[in-house]
Write a protein that holds these residues in place. Structure first.
Motif, PDB file in Angstrom:
ATOM      1  N   GLY A  32      34.626  36.943  15.542  1.00  0.00           N
ATOM      2  CA  GLY A  32      35.955  36.824  16.124  1.00  0.00           C
ATOM      3  C   GLY A  32      36.013  35.720  17.148  1.00  0.00           C
ATOM      4  N   MET A  33      37.149  35.619  17.801  1.00  0.00           N
ATOM      5  CA  MET A  33      37.361  34.637  18.847  1.00  0.00           C
ATOM      6  C   MET A  33      37.042  35.284  20.187  1.00  0.00           C
ATOM      7  SD  MET A  33      38.379  32.156  16.981  1.00  0.00           S
ATOM      8  CE  MET A  33      38.942  30.988  18.187  1.00  0.00           C
ATOM      9  N   ALA A  34      36.560  34.475  21.116  1.00  0.00           N
ATOM     10  CA  ALA A  34      36.227  34.959  22.453  1.00  0.00           C
ATOM     11  C   ALA A  34      37.206  34.355  23.453  1.00  0.00           C
ATOM     12  CB  ALA A  34      34.799  34.574  22.816  1.00  0.00           C
ATOM     13  N   SER A  35      37.332  35.005  24.592  1.00  0.00           N
ATOM     14  CA  SER A  35      38.198  34.465  25.629  1.00  0.00           C
ATOM     15  C   SER A  35      37.557  33.210  26.207  1.00  0.00           C
ATOM     16  CB  SER A  35      38.448  35.503  26.725  1.00  0.00           C
ATOM     17  OG  SER A  35      37.231  35.869  27.317  1.00  0.00           O
ATOM     18  N   LEU A  36      38.385  32.357  26.808  1.00  0.00           N
ATOM     19  CA  LEU A  36      37.904  31.081  27.325  1.00  0.00           C
ATOM     20  C   LEU A  36      36.914  31.239  28.474  1.00  0.00           C
ATOM     21  CD1 LEU A  36      41.258  29.100  27.322  1.00  0.00           C
ATOM     22  CD2 LEU A  36      39.404  28.937  25.698  1.00  0.00           C
ATOM     23  N   ASN A  37      37.065  32.275  29.265  1.00  0.00           N
ATOM     24  CA  ASN A  37      36.167  32.450  30.399  1.00  0.00           C
ATOM     25  C   ASN A  37      35.329  33.715  30.225  1.00  0.00           C
ATOM     26  OD1 ASN A  37      38.288  34.154  30.671  1.00  0.00           O
ATOM     27  ND2 ASN A  37      38.798  33.605  32.767  1.00  0.00           N
ATOM     28  N   LEU A  38      34.077  33.603  30.604  1.00  0.00           N
ATOM     29  CA  LEU A  38      33.164  34.745  30.509  1.00  0.00           C
ATOM     30  C   LEU A  38      33.231  35.555  31.791  1.00  0.00           C
ATOM     31  CD1 LEU A  38      30.010  33.064  28.962  1.00  0.00           C
ATOM     32  CD2 LEU A  38      31.607  34.573  27.836  1.00  0.00           C
TER      33      LEU A  38
ATOM     34  N   LEU B 233      38.426  38.953  21.171  1.00  0.00           N
ATOM     35  CA  LEU B 233      39.884  39.043  21.144  1.00  0.00           C
ATOM     36  C   LEU B 233      40.367  39.677  19.853  1.00  0.00           C
ATOM     37  CD1 LEU B 233      40.712  35.497  22.517  1.00  0.00           C
ATOM     38  CD2 LEU B 233      40.699  37.637  23.777  1.00  0.00           C
ATOM     39  N   ARG B 234      41.477  40.390  19.945  1.00  0.00           N
ATOM     40  CA  ARG B 234      42.090  40.971  18.747  1.00  0.00           C
ATOM     41  C   ARG B 234      42.870  39.902  18.004  1.00  0.00           C
ATOM     42  NH1 ARG B 234      45.186  45.833  21.381  1.00  0.00           N
ATOM     43  NH2 ARG B 234      46.211  43.986  22.109  1.00  0.00           N
ATOM     44  N   VAL B 235      43.270  40.228  16.802  1.00  0.00           N
ATOM     45  CA  VAL B 235      43.944  39.261  15.930  1.00  0.00           C
ATOM     46  C   VAL B 235      45.229  38.735  16.555  1.00  0.00           C
ATOM     47  CG1 VAL B 235      45.016  38.965  13.671  1.00  0.00           C
ATOM     48  CG2 VAL B 235      42.929  40.293  13.884  1.00  0.00           C
ATOM     49  N   ASP B 236      45.950  39.545  17.303  1.00  0.00           N
ATOM     50  CA  ASP B 236      47.210  39.088  17.884  1.00  0.00           C
ATOM     51  C   ASP B 236      47.012  38.172  19.093  1.00  0.00           C
ATOM     52  OD1 ASP B 236      46.189  41.284  19.235  1.00  0.00           O
ATOM     53  OD2 ASP B 236      48.144  42.073  19.802  1.00  0.00           O
ATOM     54  N   ASN B 237      45.778  38.026  19.587  1.00  0.00           N
ATOM     55  CA  ASN B 237      45.497  37.157  20.730  1.00  0.00           C
ATOM     56  C   ASN B 237      44.595  35.989  20.365  1.00  0.00           C
ATOM     57  OD1 ASN B 237      46.970  38.639  22.591  1.00  0.00           O
ATOM     58  ND2 ASN B 237      45.282  40.012  22.989  1.00  0.00           N
ATOM     59  N   LEU B 238      44.603  35.565  19.118  1.00  0.00           N
ATOM     60  CA  LEU B 238      43.687  34.515  18.672  1.00  0.00           C
ATOM     61  C   LEU B 238      43.832  33.227  19.460  1.00  0.00           C
ATOM     62  CD1 LEU B 238      43.792  34.794  14.803  1.00  0.00           C
ATOM     63  CD2 LEU B 238      41.998  35.496  16.351  1.00  0.00           C
ATOM     64  N   ARG B 239      45.039  32.874  19.819  1.00  0.00           N
ATOM     65  CA  ARG B 239      45.244  31.589  20.473  1.00  0.00           C
ATOM     66  C   ARG B 239      44.624  31.529  21.867  1.00  0.00           C
ATOM     67  NH1 ARG B 239      51.189  33.252  21.031  1.00  0.00           N
ATOM     68  NH2 ARG B 239      51.175  34.018  23.137  1.00  0.00           N
ATOM     69  N   ARG B 240      44.288  32.685  22.447  1.00  0.00           N
ATOM     70  CA  ARG B 240      43.614  32.667  23.745  1.00  0.00           C
ATOM     71  C   ARG B 240      42.192  32.143  23.643  1.00  0.00           C
ATOM     72  NH1 ARG B 240      44.015  38.368  25.982  1.00  0.00           N
ATOM     73  NH2 ARG B 240      42.130  37.659  26.997  1.00  0.00           N
ATOM     74  N   GLY B 241      41.610  32.135  22.451  1.00  0.00           N
ATOM     75  CA  GLY B 241      40.274  31.604  22.239  1.00  0.00           C
ATOM     76  C   GLY B 241      40.273  30.161  21.778  1.00  0.00           C
ATOM     77  N   VAL B 242      41.435  29.516  21.845  1.00  0.00           N
ATOM     78  CA  VAL B 242      41.579  28.134  21.374  1.00  0.00           C
ATOM     79  C   VAL B 242      42.247  27.315  22.475  1.00  0.00           C
ATOM     80  CG1 VAL B 242      42.589  26.638  19.613  1.00  0.00           C
ATOM     81  CG2 VAL B 242      41.870  28.948  19.010  1.00  0.00           C
ATOM     82  N   GLU B 243      41.681  26.150  22.728  1.00  0.00           N
ATOM     83  CA  GLU B 243      42.287  25.221  23.676  1.00  0.00           C
ATOM     84  C   GLU B 243      42.686  23.962  22.918  1.00  0.00           C
ATOM     85  OE1 GLU B 243      41.183  22.959  27.862  1.00  0.00           O
ATOM     86  OE2 GLU B 243      39.778  24.359  26.973  1.00  0.00           O
TER      87      GLU B 243
ATOM     88  N   ASP C 270      39.303  22.949  20.986  1.00  0.00           N
ATOM     89  CA  ASP C 270      38.125  23.665  21.467  1.00  0.00           C
ATOM     90  C   ASP C 270      38.253  25.116  21.029  1.00  0.00           C
ATOM     91  OD1 ASP C 270      37.268  21.352  22.733  1.00  0.00           O
ATOM     92  OD2 ASP C 270      38.077  21.934  24.685  1.00  0.00           O
ATOM     93  N   LEU C 271      37.243  25.611  20.292  1.00  0.00           N
ATOM     94  CA  LEU C 271      37.238  26.993  19.815  1.00  0.00           C
ATOM     95  C   LEU C 271      36.102  27.755  20.475  1.00  0.00           C
ATOM     96  CD1 LEU C 271      37.731  26.147  16.080  1.00  0.00           C
ATOM     97  CD2 LEU C 271      39.300  27.497  17.412  1.00  0.00           C
ATOM     98  N   TYR C 272      36.409  28.913  21.013  1.00  0.00           N
ATOM     99  CA  TYR C 272      35.423  29.787  21.647  1.00  0.00           C
ATOM    100  C   TYR C 272      35.223  30.976  20.713  1.00  0.00           C
ATOM    101  CZ  TYR C 272      36.302  26.839  25.636  1.00  0.00           C
ATOM    102  OH  TYR C 272      36.409  25.746  26.461  1.00  0.00           O
ATOM    103  N   ILE C 273      34.022  31.065  20.124  1.00  0.00           N
ATOM    104  CA  ILE C 273      33.794  32.027  19.049  1.00  0.00           C
ATOM    105  C   ILE C 273      32.626  32.950  19.342  1.00  0.00           C
ATOM    106  CG2 ILE C 273      34.749  30.445  17.327  1.00  0.00           C
ATOM    107  CD1 ILE C 273      31.866  29.935  16.377  1.00  0.00           C
ATOM    108  N   VAL C 274      32.592  34.051  18.592  1.00  0.00           N
ATOM    109  CA  VAL C 274      31.468  34.983  18.569  1.00  0.00           C
ATOM    110  C   VAL C 274      30.989  35.032  17.126  1.00  0.00           C
ATOM    111  CG1 VAL C 274      30.723  37.351  18.963  1.00  0.00           C
ATOM    112  CG2 VAL C 274      32.426  36.322  20.480  1.00  0.00           C
TER     113      VAL C 274
ATOM    114  N   ILE D  45      33.088  23.438  19.124  1.00  0.00           N
ATOM    115  CA  ILE D  45      32.779  24.856  19.011  1.00  0.00           C
ATOM    116  C   ILE D  45      31.942  25.271  20.218  1.00  0.00           C
ATOM    117  CG2 ILE D  45      31.686  26.647  17.611  1.00  0.00           C
ATOM    118  CD1 ILE D  45      34.060  25.346  16.210  1.00  0.00           C
ATOM    119  N   PHE D  46      32.361  26.351  20.873  1.00  0.00           N
ATOM    120  CA  PHE D  46      31.608  26.942  21.973  1.00  0.00           C
ATOM    121  C   PHE D  46      31.259  28.368  21.561  1.00  0.00           C
ATOM    122  CE2 PHE D  46      34.296  23.683  23.741  1.00  0.00           C
ATOM    123  CZ  PHE D  46      33.429  22.993  24.590  1.00  0.00           C
ATOM    124  N   VAL D  47      29.990  28.601  21.281  1.00  0.00           N
ATOM    125  CA  VAL D  47      29.550  29.932  20.867  1.00  0.00           C
ATOM    126  C   VAL D  47      29.361  30.759  22.133  1.00  0.00           C
ATOM    127  CG1 VAL D  47      27.798  31.263  19.640  1.00  0.00           C
ATOM    128  CG2 VAL D  47      28.450  29.000  18.811  1.00  0.00           C
TER     129      VAL D  47
END
Length: 119
Positions: A35-41, A49-59, A71-75, A110-112
């Motif tokens: 899934g996508m991760a939030s921008l800040n740890l 992040l849930r499917v409805d908040n995908l854009r929070r993991g993308v800059e 920029d994609l923050y992923i898990v 990509i930021f893992v």
């Protein structure tokens, strides 16, 4: 911010939120992505992040000519090769934004943020 695309029928305005949602959903189609991760740890733990908040993991960033840098923050899934998953995500997102949406993409970074066991 919005990108203005001109067509023979008029103008199309695409917002950064739409671009981020397209990039997030394209990334989720890739094998090995949990899934996508939030921008800040927080405390070194990536929030999935849930499917409805995908854009929070993308800059989304752009230069003066409206060329995008994403920029994609992923898990990623445990047991998969991180470099292969990251390359697949880069290719899929770049293809989706360029071929389907008609946007110019210079870079997909990509930021893992973590590794998890897929459910």
């Amino acid at each position: 911010m919005t990108i203005e695309l001109a067509s023979e029928y008029g103008k199309i305005y695409v917002t950064d939120e739409v671009i981020a949602s397209l990039a997030g959903s394209a990334a989720l189609d890739c094998y090995g992505l949990v899934g996508m991760a939030s921008l800040n740890l927080k405390d070194g733990i990536a929030e999935l992040l849930r499917v409805d908040n995908l854009r929070r993991g993308v800059e989304v960033r752009r230069n003066e000519q409206d060329v995008l840098t994403i920029d994609l923050y992923i898990v990623v899934s445990y047991g998969t090769k991180i470099s292969v998953v990251a390359h697949n995500v880069q290719s899929k997102v770049k293809y989706m934004l360029e071929e389907v949406a008609g946007l110019q993409v210079a870079n997909v970074n990509i930021f893992v943020q973590g590794v998890r066991i897929a459910e």
